[in-house]
Design a protein around this motif. Sequence first.
Motif, PDB file in Angstrom:
ATOM      1  N   ASP A  33       9.415  -2.154  -9.757  1.00 53.50           N
ATOM      2  CA  ASP A  33       9.804  -2.595  -8.453  1.00 53.50           C
ATOM      3  C   ASP A  33       9.589  -3.940  -7.733  1.00 53.50           C
ATOM      4  OD1 ASP A  33       9.452   0.273  -7.289  1.00 53.50           O
ATOM      5  OD2 ASP A  33       7.741   0.269  -8.827  1.00 53.50           O
ATOM      6  N   VAL A  34       8.675  -4.665  -8.460  1.00 58.20           N
ATOM      7  CA  VAL A  34       8.528  -6.170  -8.170  1.00 58.20           C
ATOM      8  C   VAL A  34       8.390  -7.011  -9.588  1.00 58.20           C
ATOM      9  CG1 VAL A  34       6.999  -7.703  -6.856  1.00 58.20           C
ATOM     10  CG2 VAL A  34       7.270  -5.305  -6.303  1.00 58.20           C
ATOM     11  N   GLU A  59      12.397  -6.328  -6.441  1.00 57.58           N
ATOM     12  CA  GLU A  59      11.922  -7.469  -5.305  1.00 57.58           C
ATOM     13  C   GLU A  59      11.254  -8.724  -6.199  1.00 57.58           C
ATOM     14  OE1 GLU A  59       9.913  -7.434  -1.251  1.00 57.58           O
ATOM     15  OE2 GLU A  59       9.965  -5.189  -1.726  1.00 57.58           O
ATOM     16  N   HIS A 187       5.464   0.105  -3.199  1.00 58.91           N
ATOM     17  CA  HIS A 187       6.565  -0.087  -3.893  1.00 58.91           C
ATOM     18  C   HIS A 187       7.188  -1.574  -3.367  1.00 58.91           C
ATOM     19  CE1 HIS A 187       7.254   3.502  -5.862  1.00 58.91           C
ATOM     20  NE2 HIS A 187       6.864   4.207  -4.916  1.00 58.91           N
ATOM     21  N   THR A 188       6.688  -2.149  -2.260  1.00 60.40           N
ATOM     22  CA  THR A 188       7.148  -3.491  -1.854  1.00 60.40           C
ATOM     23  C   THR A 188       6.194  -4.667  -2.497  1.00 60.40           C
ATOM     24  OG1 THR A 188       6.135  -3.376   0.204  1.00 60.40           O
ATOM     25  CG2 THR A 188       8.168  -2.260   0.173  1.00 60.40           C
TER      26      THR A 188
END
Length: 234
Positions: A33-34, A59, A187-188
């Motif tokens: 996700d990142v 991200e 998730h961010t």
Amino acid sequence: MGLADLHIHTIYSYDGTASVPAVLIRAKQIGLDVIAITDHDEIAGSLKALELAPQYGVEVIPAIEITTAEGDLLALNITQKVARDLPLIETILKVGELGGFCIAPHPIAGGFGMKSLSAYSILRALRNIEVAQILIGIETYNATTIDKMSNRYAQILGSRLNLAQTASSDAHVVEAIGLGATEFEGHTAQDLINALQEGNVGQHKKKEWNSVRILGSWAANYVGSTFIRLANVA
Ligand SMILES: [Zn+2]
């Protein structure tokens, strides 16, 4: 749960072999996700990744791996370089002034040109209250360290400290990305930063590569990447 690999190198590192788009494609492919691109004393690749990231659905937290006088230090959430070869505490405070935070990568690991923070350097730095708010993580699983005892030492040290324990790949080739990753609620990038600050992260470990595979795949990719490096970085 979200997954993040916060220690990845690109051709903007003197020793990386992957282009920025190749890293972003791979990260998406394997379900990260990142990510943070943490080139040695260079932030250009990380900033490029930040700009390109929306096109790839991953991200990016802008970051750098700083060579301090006491060993390597990951600085995240910053968009400019910090001078190298300064004492650890001074470096961490500078990262803090720029709005960033730090993780101690592969602590104690040595050999093959690795310059890692000692347990003493980390403990001494954490006695400074301001530093302790900026140095919030310790990488206790590094999937591609050549010093095979170092993860064990790092875990012992990490278990004694009140820091987020991260797992990373320290990938210098594309195939190594995600071999170690940090799990977090959400998730961010902001979810991840919150989780790191609370020390509430987990570790996602794939099989560690042995030293032969690490060095072999790096050497094979390094030759091939020289052309991309010259074309991209010039
Ligand atoms: Zn590294």
